[in-house]
Design a protein around this motif. Structure first.
Motif, PDB file in Angstrom:
ATOM      1  N   LEU A  15       0.842  -1.208   0.000  1.00 45.38           N
ATOM      2  CA  LEU A  15       0.000   0.000   0.000  1.00 45.38           C
ATOM      3  C   LEU A  15       0.872   1.251   0.000  1.00 45.38           C
ATOM      4  O   LEU A  15       0.541   2.248  -0.637  1.00 45.38           O
ATOM      5  N   GLU A  16       1.987   1.164   0.693  1.00 46.44           N
ATOM      6  CA  GLU A  16       2.938   2.283   0.693  1.00 46.44           C
ATOM      7  C   GLU A  16       3.435   2.527  -0.732  1.00 46.44           C
ATOM      8  O   GLU A  16       3.427   3.661  -1.225  1.00 46.44           O
ATOM      9  N   ILE A  17       3.838   1.472  -1.413  1.00 47.31           N
ATOM     10  CA  ILE A  17       4.390   1.612  -2.770  1.00 47.31           C
ATOM     11  C   ILE A  17       3.355   2.194  -3.737  1.00 47.31           C
ATOM     12  O   ILE A  17       3.674   3.054  -4.561  1.00 47.31           O
ATOM     13  N   VAL A  18       2.091   1.738  -3.631  1.00 47.75           N
ATOM     14  CA  VAL A  18       1.091   2.247  -4.596  1.00 47.75           C
ATOM     15  C   VAL A  18       0.512   3.593  -4.176  1.00 47.75           C
ATOM     16  O   VAL A  18      -0.335   4.158  -4.868  1.00 47.75           O
ATOM     17  N   GLY A  19       0.963   4.123  -3.042  1.00 54.72           N
ATOM     18  CA  GLY A  19       0.511   5.450  -2.629  1.00 54.72           C
ATOM     19  C   GLY A  19      -0.767   5.445  -1.822  1.00 54.72           C
ATOM     20  O   GLY A  19      -1.453   6.458  -1.723  1.00 54.72           O
ATOM     21  N   LEU A  20      -1.099   4.295  -1.226  1.00 54.47           N
ATOM     22  CA  LEU A  20      -2.303   4.223  -0.384  1.00 54.47           C
ATOM     23  C   LEU A  20      -1.937   3.973   1.075  1.00 54.47           C
ATOM     24  O   LEU A  20      -2.774   3.514   1.863  1.00 54.47           O
ATOM     25  N   GLY A  21      -0.690   4.283   1.409  1.00 57.83           N
ATOM     26  CA  GLY A  21      -0.196   4.020   2.757  1.00 57.83           C
ATOM     27  C   GLY A  21      -1.052   4.628   3.857  1.00 57.83           C
ATOM     28  O   GLY A  21      -1.204   4.052   4.935  1.00 57.83           O
ATOM     29  N   ALA A  22      -1.646   5.779   3.566  1.00 61.34           N
ATOM     30  CA  ALA A  22      -2.444   6.463   4.594  1.00 61.34           C
ATOM     31  C   ALA A  22      -3.912   6.047   4.561  1.00 61.34           C
ATOM     32  O   ALA A  22      -4.715   6.543   5.346  1.00 61.34           O
ATOM     33  N   ARG A  23      -4.272   5.161   3.651  1.00 53.38           N
ATOM     34  CA  ARG A  23      -5.683   4.844   3.446  1.00 53.38           C
ATOM     35  C   ARG A  23      -6.072   3.435   3.870  1.00 53.38           C
ATOM     36  O   ARG A  23      -7.174   2.967   3.588  1.00 53.38           O
ATOM     37  N   ALA A  75      -0.884  13.524 -14.358  1.00 52.11           N
ATOM     38  CA  ALA A  75       0.013  13.386 -13.199  1.00 52.11           C
ATOM     39  C   ALA A  75      -0.163  12.010 -12.565  1.00 52.11           C
ATOM     40  O   ALA A  75       0.822  11.355 -12.181  1.00 52.11           O
ATOM     41  N   GLU A  76      -1.413  11.535 -12.483  1.00 50.18           N
ATOM     42  CA  GLU A  76      -1.668  10.208 -11.897  1.00 50.18           C
ATOM     43  C   GLU A  76      -1.122   9.099 -12.791  1.00 50.18           C
ATOM     44  O   GLU A  76      -0.643   8.071 -12.304  1.00 50.18           O
ATOM     45  N   VAL A  77      -1.192   9.307 -14.113  1.00 47.26           N
ATOM     46  CA  VAL A  77      -0.632   8.318 -15.051  1.00 47.26           C
ATOM     47  C   VAL A  77       0.862   8.187 -14.809  1.00 47.26           C
ATOM     48  O   VAL A  77       1.411   7.078 -14.743  1.00 47.26           O
ATOM     49  N   SER A  78       1.513   9.323 -14.646  1.00 46.12           N
ATOM     50  CA  SER A  78       2.946   9.333 -14.399  1.00 46.12           C
ATOM     51  C   SER A  78       3.279   8.579 -13.110  1.00 46.12           C
ATOM     52  O   SER A  78       4.221   7.769 -13.072  1.00 46.12           O
ATOM     53  N   GLN A  79       2.490   8.839 -12.070  1.00 44.54           N
ATOM     54  CA  GLN A  79       2.709   8.128 -10.796  1.00 44.54           C
ATOM     55  C   GLN A  79       2.505   6.625 -10.971  1.00 44.54           C
ATOM     56  O   GLN A  79       3.258   5.809 -10.443  1.00 44.54           O
ATOM     57  N   MET A  80       1.465   6.267 -11.725  1.00 44.47           N
ATOM     58  CA  MET A  80       1.173   4.839 -11.911  1.00 44.47           C
ATOM     59  C   MET A  80       2.308   4.141 -12.665  1.00 44.47           C
ATOM     60  O   MET A  80       2.667   3.006 -12.351  1.00 44.47           O
ATOM     61  N   LEU A  81       2.894   4.837 -13.644  1.00 39.27           N
ATOM     62  CA  LEU A  81       4.043   4.271 -14.369  1.00 39.27           C
ATOM     63  C   LEU A  81       5.179   3.990 -13.396  1.00 39.27           C
ATOM     64  O   LEU A  81       5.813   2.923 -13.444  1.00 39.27           O
ATOM     65  N   ASP A  82       5.429   4.939 -12.494  1.00 38.37           N
ATOM     66  CA  ASP A  82       6.498   4.758 -11.501  1.00 38.37           C
ATOM     67  C   ASP A  82       6.174   3.579 -10.583  1.00 38.37           C
ATOM     68  O   ASP A  82       7.056   2.782 -10.245  1.00 38.37           O
ATOM     69  N   VAL A  83       4.908   3.491 -10.181  1.00 39.46           N
ATOM     70  CA  VAL A  83       4.484   2.401  -9.290  1.00 39.46           C
ATOM     71  C   VAL A  83       4.728   1.047  -9.960  1.00 39.46           C
ATOM     72  O   VAL A  83       5.307   0.131  -9.367  1.00 39.46           O
ATOM     73  N   VAL A  84       4.318   0.938 -11.218  1.00 40.83           N
ATOM     74  CA  VAL A  84       4.472  -0.350 -11.921  1.00 40.83           C
ATOM     75  C   VAL A  84       5.951  -0.685 -12.053  1.00 40.83           C
ATOM     76  O   VAL A  84       6.363  -1.834 -11.840  1.00 40.83           O
ATOM     77  N   GLN A  85       6.753   0.328 -12.371  1.00 38.65           N
ATOM     78  CA  GLN A  85       8.183   0.065 -12.527  1.00 38.65           C
ATOM     79  C   GLN A  85       8.826  -0.355 -11.198  1.00 38.65           C
ATOM     80  O   GLN A  85       9.630  -1.280 -11.157  1.00 38.65           O
ATOM     81  N   THR A  86       8.442   0.308 -10.122  1.00 39.20           N
ATOM     82  CA  THR A  86       8.979  -0.056  -8.802  1.00 39.20           C
ATOM     83  C   THR A  86       8.575  -1.479  -8.432  1.00 39.20           C
ATOM     84  O   THR A  86       9.410  -2.292  -8.002  1.00 39.20           O
TER      85      THR A  86
END
Ligand code: ATP
Ligand code: MG
Length: 242
Positions: free
Chosen positions: A124-132, A173-184
């Protein structure tokens, strides 16, 4: 070439509709293969066949050299295939954390409660939902639900990740974040990825090769730079986008 995934002569009909016809694809370990094609081209059908949600009308699907045709979706999941759904399907009445924990407990590794919980927090941290984590999954925004789908698919312990339009409807901006998430996620978990996407810029950036489907048939399979100048692809797909 030896593939993690080998699809040969794959076909699927729905009554008179030929959703997929005679598709061949060999995916090497660690590869990212983008899949593009107009609406109705057969992209999601390909994923449903690989993940065992649908049975083929023809052809063969091998994972690590063994056929997975006829196995149930949960058996295929435990062999290491994780998929997201085009329309997010969280357990809406469970929290975001519980959704991911469930995937970790029932996937390839069948993690016990504590390990599953740790794994869920990490993902969840990696996909940006750490606080949710404590929020109900049904209350997430579209972007949040897409992130949760990805976290859940990886939490199953997948080696082969099938991502179906996880960037659709997201802002640039969210697409860019998602690309980073998938790569990580790919790097940290040594994943092989098949990714369906209409966002061309994103697909070109993330893919090692791109498969183009048109009316259920493979019309191209090549590196992004070649796909961008393939006349048949331009005529059949890219031309129709403008
Ligand atoms: N369960 C089904 N029953 C009947 N027809 C289906 C079913 N699933 C898909 N089809 C048909 O098969 C074809 C391919 O559909 P598919 O969902 O694979 O396309 P797609 O490339 O994922 O399209 P999109 O970009 O709109 O998601 C379409 O003509 C669709 O109507
Ligand atoms: Mg689809």
């Amino acid at each position: 070439m030896s593939g993690l995934l080998e699809v040969s002569n794959l076909g699927r009909n729905f009554g008179g509709v030929r959703a997929l016809h005679d598709v061949d694809l060999i995916v090497s370990p660690g590869e990212v293969v983008g899949i593009m094609g107009a609406n109705g081209a057969g992209k999601t059908t390909l994923f449903a066949l690989i993940a065992g949600n649908l049975q083929p009308s023809a052809g063969e699907i091998r994972l690590d050299g063994s056929s997975i045709v006829g196995l149930s979706p949960d058996r295929i999941c435990r062999r290491g295939v994780g998929r997201t759904f085009q329309t997010a399907r969280p357990f809406s009445d469970l929290t975001v954390s519980e959704n991911v924990i469930t995937a970790a407990r029932f996937g390839t590794r069948r993690l016990e409660a504590r390990a599953a919980s740790q794994r869920a927090s990490q993902l969840l941290e990696i996909v940006g939902l750490g606080a949710r984590g404590d929020q109900l999954a049904g209350d997430l925004t579209l972007s949040g639900q897409k992130r949760l789908e990805v976290a859940r698919a990886v939490a199953t312990g997948a080696r082969l990740l099938l991502l179906d339009e996880v960037m659709a409807g997201l802002t640039p901006a969210e697409v860019s974040q998602m690309l980073d998430v998938v790569q990580t996620l790919k790097q940290e978990n040594a994943l092989t990825v098949l990714i369906i996407e209409h966002v061309m810029r994103a697909l070109m950036r993330i893919s090692d090769r791109i498969l183009v489907l048109h009316h259920g048939e493979r019309i191209a399979l090549n590196v992004p730079a070649e796909i961008a100048k393939d006349q048949r692809v331009l005529d059949c797909y890219l031309g129709s986008q403008s």
